[in-house]
Write a protein that holds these residues in place. Structure first.
Motif, PDB file in Angstrom:
ATOM      1  N   ARG A  24     134.194 118.625  29.484  1.00 45.88           N
ATOM      2  CA  ARG A  24     134.291 119.416  28.451  1.00 45.88           C
ATOM      3  C   ARG A  24     135.563 119.947  27.643  1.00 45.88           C
ATOM      4  NH1 ARG A  24     130.787 117.261  27.633  1.00 45.88           N
ATOM      5  NH2 ARG A  24     128.348 117.727  27.581  1.00 45.88           N
ATOM      6  N   GLY A  25     136.534 119.837  28.786  1.00 49.22           N
ATOM      7  CA  GLY A  25     137.908 119.990  28.333  1.00 49.22           C
ATOM      8  C   GLY A  25     138.662 121.096  29.172  1.00 49.22           C
ATOM      9  N   ALA A  26     138.059 121.357  30.290  1.00 48.73           N
ATOM     10  CA  ALA A  26     138.774 122.390  31.358  1.00 48.73           C
ATOM     11  C   ALA A  26     139.921 121.617  31.782  1.00 48.73           C
ATOM     12  CB  ALA A  26     137.826 122.840  32.181  1.00 48.73           C
ATOM     13  N   VAL A  27     140.923 122.268  32.209  1.00 48.33           N
ATOM     14  CA  VAL A  27     141.830 121.755  33.201  1.00 48.33           C
ATOM     15  C   VAL A  27     141.547 122.171  34.492  1.00 48.33           C
ATOM     16  CG1 VAL A  27     144.366 121.830  33.963  1.00 48.33           C
ATOM     17  CG2 VAL A  27     143.977 121.907  31.568  1.00 48.33           C
ATOM     18  N   LEU A  28     141.158 121.193  35.371  1.00 49.33           N
ATOM     19  CA  LEU A  28     140.517 121.458  36.685  1.00 49.33           C
ATOM     20  C   LEU A  28     141.695 121.270  37.881  1.00 49.33           C
ATOM     21  CD1 LEU A  28     138.097 121.993  38.255  1.00 49.33           C
ATOM     22  CD2 LEU A  28     137.803 119.538  38.521  1.00 49.33           C
ATOM     23  N   ILE A  29     141.829 122.399  38.703  1.00 46.04           N
ATOM     24  CA  ILE A  29     142.609 122.564  39.656  1.00 46.04           C
ATOM     25  C   ILE A  29     141.695 122.663  41.039  1.00 46.04           C
ATOM     26  CG2 ILE A  29     144.647 123.869  40.756  1.00 46.04           C
ATOM     27  CD1 ILE A  29     145.501 124.596  38.004  1.00 46.04           C
ATOM     28  N   ASP A  30     141.736 121.640  41.889  1.00 45.29           N
ATOM     29  CA  ASP A  30     141.036 121.448  42.954  1.00 45.29           C
ATOM     30  C   ASP A  30     141.847 121.978  44.222  1.00 45.29           C
ATOM     31  OD1 ASP A  30     139.510 120.535  45.143  1.00 45.29           O
ATOM     32  OD2 ASP A  30     138.657 118.742  43.966  1.00 45.29           O
ATOM     33  N   ALA A  31     141.461 122.990  44.656  1.00 46.19           N
ATOM     34  CA  ALA A  31     142.061 123.459  45.939  1.00 46.19           C
ATOM     35  C   ALA A  31     142.224 122.545  47.284  1.00 46.19           C
ATOM     36  CB  ALA A  31     141.690 124.934  46.225  1.00 46.19           C
ATOM     37  N   ASP A  32     141.053 122.082  47.366  1.00 47.85           N
ATOM     38  CA  ASP A  32     140.922 121.058  48.457  1.00 47.85           C
ATOM     39  C   ASP A  32     141.771 119.834  48.497  1.00 47.85           C
ATOM     40  OD1 ASP A  32     139.063 122.467  49.952  1.00 47.85           O
ATOM     41  OD2 ASP A  32     137.176 121.160  49.421  1.00 47.85           O
ATOM     42  N   ARG A  33     141.790 119.492  47.183  1.00 42.63           N
ATOM     43  CA  ARG A  33     142.808 118.393  46.998  1.00 42.63           C
ATOM     44  C   ARG A  33     144.059 118.739  47.263  1.00 42.63           C
ATOM     45  NH1 ARG A  33     142.006 115.401  41.177  1.00 42.63           N
ATOM     46  NH2 ARG A  33     139.899 114.950  42.280  1.00 42.63           N
ATOM     47  N   ILE A  34     144.680 119.951  46.756  1.00 44.27           N
ATOM     48  CA  ILE A  34     145.930 120.560  46.935  1.00 44.27           C
ATOM     49  C   ILE A  34     146.254 120.800  48.380  1.00 44.27           C
ATOM     50  CG2 ILE A  34     147.408 122.338  46.384  1.00 44.27           C
ATOM     51  CD1 ILE A  34     146.328 122.743  43.823  1.00 44.27           C
ATOM     52  N   ARG A  90     151.979 127.021  50.352  1.00 41.66           N
ATOM     53  CA  ARG A  90     152.070 125.554  49.805  1.00 41.66           C
ATOM     54  C   ARG A  90     151.100 125.464  48.717  1.00 41.66           C
ATOM     55  NH1 ARG A  90     154.639 125.126  54.651  1.00 41.66           N
ATOM     56  NH2 ARG A  90     156.679 124.104  54.732  1.00 41.66           N
ATOM     57  N   VAL A  91     149.892 125.869  49.111  1.00 41.83           N
ATOM     58  CA  VAL A  91     148.776 125.565  48.093  1.00 41.83           C
ATOM     59  C   VAL A  91     148.891 126.467  46.998  1.00 41.83           C
ATOM     60  CG1 VAL A  91     146.317 125.824  47.765  1.00 41.83           C
ATOM     61  CG2 VAL A  91     147.162 124.786  49.867  1.00 41.83           C
ATOM     62  N   ARG A  92     149.286 127.739  47.229  1.00 39.07           N
ATOM     63  CA  ARG A  92     149.572 128.629  45.901  1.00 39.07           C
ATOM     64  C   ARG A  92     150.578 128.244  45.193  1.00 39.07           C
ATOM     65  NH1 ARG A  92     148.600 133.008  50.041  1.00 39.07           N
ATOM     66  NH2 ARG A  92     150.897 133.113  50.205  1.00 39.07           N
ATOM     67  N   ALA A  93     151.738 127.685  45.731  1.00 37.51           N
ATOM     68  CA  ALA A  93     152.814 127.294  44.813  1.00 37.51           C
ATOM     69  C   ALA A  93     152.664 126.065  44.044  1.00 37.51           C
ATOM     70  CB  ALA A  93     154.038 126.766  45.835  1.00 37.51           C
ATOM     71  N   ARG A  94     151.850 125.057  44.631  1.00 37.07           N
ATOM     72  CA  ARG A  94     151.258 123.985  43.827  1.00 37.07           C
ATOM     73  C   ARG A  94     150.451 124.319  42.694  1.00 37.07           C
ATOM     74  NH1 ARG A  94     152.587 119.940  41.324  1.00 37.07           N
ATOM     75  NH2 ARG A  94     151.196 117.976  41.170  1.00 37.07           N
ATOM     76  N   THR A  95     149.510 125.349  42.884  1.00 38.08           N
ATOM     77  CA  THR A  95     148.470 125.666  42.129  1.00 38.08           C
ATOM     78  C   THR A  95     149.298 126.248  40.900  1.00 38.08           C
ATOM     79  OG1 THR A  95     146.724 125.970  43.791  1.00 38.08           O
ATOM     80  CG2 THR A  95     146.503 127.255  41.716  1.00 38.08           C
ATOM     81  N   ALA A  96     150.242 127.209  41.029  1.00 38.47           N
ATOM     82  CA  ALA A  96     150.936 127.755  40.209  1.00 38.47           C
ATOM     83  C   ALA A  96     151.784 126.857  39.354  1.00 38.47           C
ATOM     84  CB  ALA A  96     151.761 128.654  40.654  1.00 38.47           C
ATOM     85  N   GLU A  97     152.350 125.585  39.772  1.00 27.23           N
ATOM     86  CA  GLU A  97     152.878 124.404  39.169  1.00 27.23           C
ATOM     87  C   GLU A  97     152.035 124.122  38.081  1.00 27.23           C
ATOM     88  OE1 GLU A  97     154.440 121.694  41.743  1.00 27.23           O
ATOM     89  OE2 GLU A  97     156.070 123.095  42.775  1.00 27.23           O
ATOM     90  N   LEU A  98     150.707 123.631  38.736  1.00 26.90           N
ATOM     91  CA  LEU A  98     149.581 122.830  37.973  1.00 26.90           C
ATOM     92  C   LEU A  98     149.144 123.826  36.822  1.00 26.90           C
ATOM     93  CD1 LEU A  98     147.565 121.273  40.604  1.00 26.90           C
ATOM     94  CD2 LEU A  98     149.356 120.061  39.038  1.00 26.90           C
ATOM     95  N   ALA A  99     149.089 125.069  37.094  1.00 23.98           N
ATOM     96  CA  ALA A  99     148.644 125.986  35.909  1.00 23.98           C
ATOM     97  C   ALA A  99     149.771 125.990  34.975  1.00 23.98           C
ATOM     98  CB  ALA A  99     148.275 127.362  36.551  1.00 23.98           C
ATOM     99  N   ALA A 100     151.076 126.040  35.320  1.00 22.26           N
ATOM    100  CA  ALA A 100     152.062 126.345  34.318  1.00 22.26           C
ATOM    101  C   ALA A 100     152.129 125.348  33.342  1.00 22.26           C
ATOM    102  CB  ALA A 100     153.454 126.664  35.294  1.00 22.26           C
ATOM    103  N   VAL A 109     140.391 125.950  35.166  1.00 23.02           N
ATOM    104  CA  VAL A 109     139.301 126.179  36.156  1.00 23.02           C
ATOM    105  C   VAL A 109     139.902 125.951  37.576  1.00 23.02           C
ATOM    106  CG1 VAL A 109     136.894 125.649  37.020  1.00 23.02           C
ATOM    107  CG2 VAL A 109     137.512 125.738  34.503  1.00 23.02           C
ATOM    108  N   ASN A 110     139.899 126.847  38.352  1.00 23.19           N
ATOM    109  CA  ASN A 110     140.277 127.019  39.905  1.00 23.19           C
ATOM    110  C   ASN A 110     139.101 126.519  40.810  1.00 23.19           C
ATOM    111  OD1 ASN A 110     143.648 127.601  39.610  1.00 23.19           O
ATOM    112  ND2 ASN A 110     142.243 128.646  38.328  1.00 23.19           N
ATOM    113  N   ASP A 111     139.074 125.352  41.205  1.00 21.14           N
ATOM    114  CA  ASP A 111     137.815 125.083  42.309  1.00 21.14           C
ATOM    115  C   ASP A 111     138.199 125.352  43.639  1.00 21.14           C
ATOM    116  OD1 ASP A 111     135.963 123.817  43.737  1.00 21.14           O
ATOM    117  OD2 ASP A 111     135.630 121.927  42.745  1.00 21.14           O
TER     118      ASP A 111
END
Length: 393
Positions: A24-34, A90-100, A109-111
């Motif tokens: 539908r257009g959400a930007v997906l951030i997959d915590a398991d993948r990160i 490290r997961v938090r830092a990479r998540t922040a990069e992707l969100a930015a 959407v943070n899975d």
């Protein structure tokens, strides 16, 4: 941008929901993948894990042997915390990069499978929980992942239970039916709530309230307040300001409009107009335009000025009253709440009063009006009760 958290127990169908939202257009951030990326071969994360737990946690090809590592940390609290100290930053830092990197008008959407367990609920504008009955989840784990019954039950038991996840949910998606039914629910959530919520946050706009009728007491109102308060507290951190649940939804057993009233205590309205207003807006609670005040008790003693914020979320109406500590309006909000909580007779009288007003305004007009003489009478009764009991706000 709108930051939504998505979670659900193993076998609940969370992956199907995340895939549909991405379509539908959400930007997906997959915590398991990160989590896998930050400990891939050649990364500093993997090197630090080997240093902490020895090369025995490596597979023959030099990758992380998750089963071996799990055997080390599963029953050892200190070892688990040591592992988390390596991976979580490290997961938090990479998540922040992707969100930015997402567009300013994105719905991100943070899975996060363990979103509830690790205490991330207040960090999102909204939390979506996928819920499926445990027997169905066990059946799916056996069918889709080839997992034996004992292992499936162990995996389910190791996570938060349904009640704990439900308490964290702003939006609850049931997945006990067909995939088509799940997709219909996800599409409705996307179009009716997530898209307008994102627009409202970006434009600093309170969601246009629908006509709100008098409703029976909802036992989840305190739970909903707790989520809102945690989100507000996180947004304002590290400032430790007092937050209270006030209004009819704060009185157990009392019917009221389905609007959560929250009171935020500040030292001055100048403080409220500074970074607090900005942080509240960023968190999804923009300030309502115009001047706001409470009618004084007793009448004629000058108006009680305040700031009023609302919710950008079209799925949850909120009045966020920002009042100065120890001001008359601040004290009155707490006094009336506590008096109604303590006095069943007055609670019944208030309910009857509201029902009569609701009957006279069947179109859902704003009721009850705070200018009604009933409130002046209640104020005097509440003050008398406070004097007799030694009540303090």
């Amino acid at each position: 941008m709108l930051m939504a958290g998505l979670t659900g127990g193993i076998g609940s169908g969370k992956s199907a929901v995340s895939a549909r939202l991405a379509e539908r257009g959400a930007v997906l951030i997959d915590a398991d993948r990160i989590a896998r990326e930050v400990v891939a071969p050649g990364t500093p994360g993997l090197a630090e894990i080997v240093e902490a737990f020895s090369p025995r946690v490596l597979a023959a090809d030099g990758s992380l042997d998750r089963a071996s590592l799990g055997a080390v940390v599963f029953a050892d609290e200190a070892a688990r915390r040591r592992l988390e100290a390596i991976t979580h930053p490290r997961v938090r830092a990479r998540t922040a990069e992707l969100a930015a990197a997402a567009a300013p008008d994105a719905v991100v959407v943070n899975d996060v499978p363990l979103l509830v367990e690790v205490g991330l609920v207040p960090t999102y504008h909204l939390v979506i929980v996928v819920e499926t009955a445990v027997p169905i989840r066990l059946e799916r784990l056996a069918r889709d992942r080839g997992m034996d019954r004992a292992e499936a039950e162990r995996r389910v038991a190791a996570q938060a239970d349904d009640a704990r996840r439900r308490a964290a949910a702003d939006a609850l998606l049931s997945n006990d039916g067909s995939l088509a039914e799940l997709y219909t629910a996800v599409d409705a959530l996307w179009h009716d709530r997530l898209l307008p919520y994102e627009r409202n946050v970006r434009e600093r706009r309170v969601a246009r309230p629908r006509q709100v009728q008098l409703a029976e007491y909802d036992p989840t109102w305190p739970q909903q307040y707790a989520r809102l308060a945690a989100r507000i507290r996180h947004a304002l951190g590290p400032t430790d300001l007092r937050i209270d649940h006030i209004g009819p939804t704060a009185v157990p057993g009392l019917a009221g409009r389905d609007v959560i009233d929250v009171q935020l205590t500040v030292s001055s309205l100048a403080e409220a107009d500074g970074t607090i207003a900005q942080r509240l807006a960023d968190a999804g609670f923009p300030r309502m335009p115009g001047d706001w005040w409470d009618d004084p008790r007793p009448a004629g003693s000058g108006r009680w000025e305040k700031r009023l914020h609302g919710s950008a979320d079209p799925g949850r109406a909120v009045n966020l009253h920002v009042r100065v500590a120890d001001s008359p309006g601040w004290r009155y909000a707490l006094l009336m709440r506590d008096h109604l909580r303590a006095d069943p007779g007055q609670r019944a009288a208030y309910l009857l009063f509201k029902q009569e007003l609701a009957a006279s305004a069947p179109d859902g007009a704003d009721f009850p009006t705070i200018r009604d003489p009933w409130f002046d009478e209640e104020y005097l009764r509440a003050e008398e009760w406070a004097a007799q009991t030694g009540w303090r706000p």
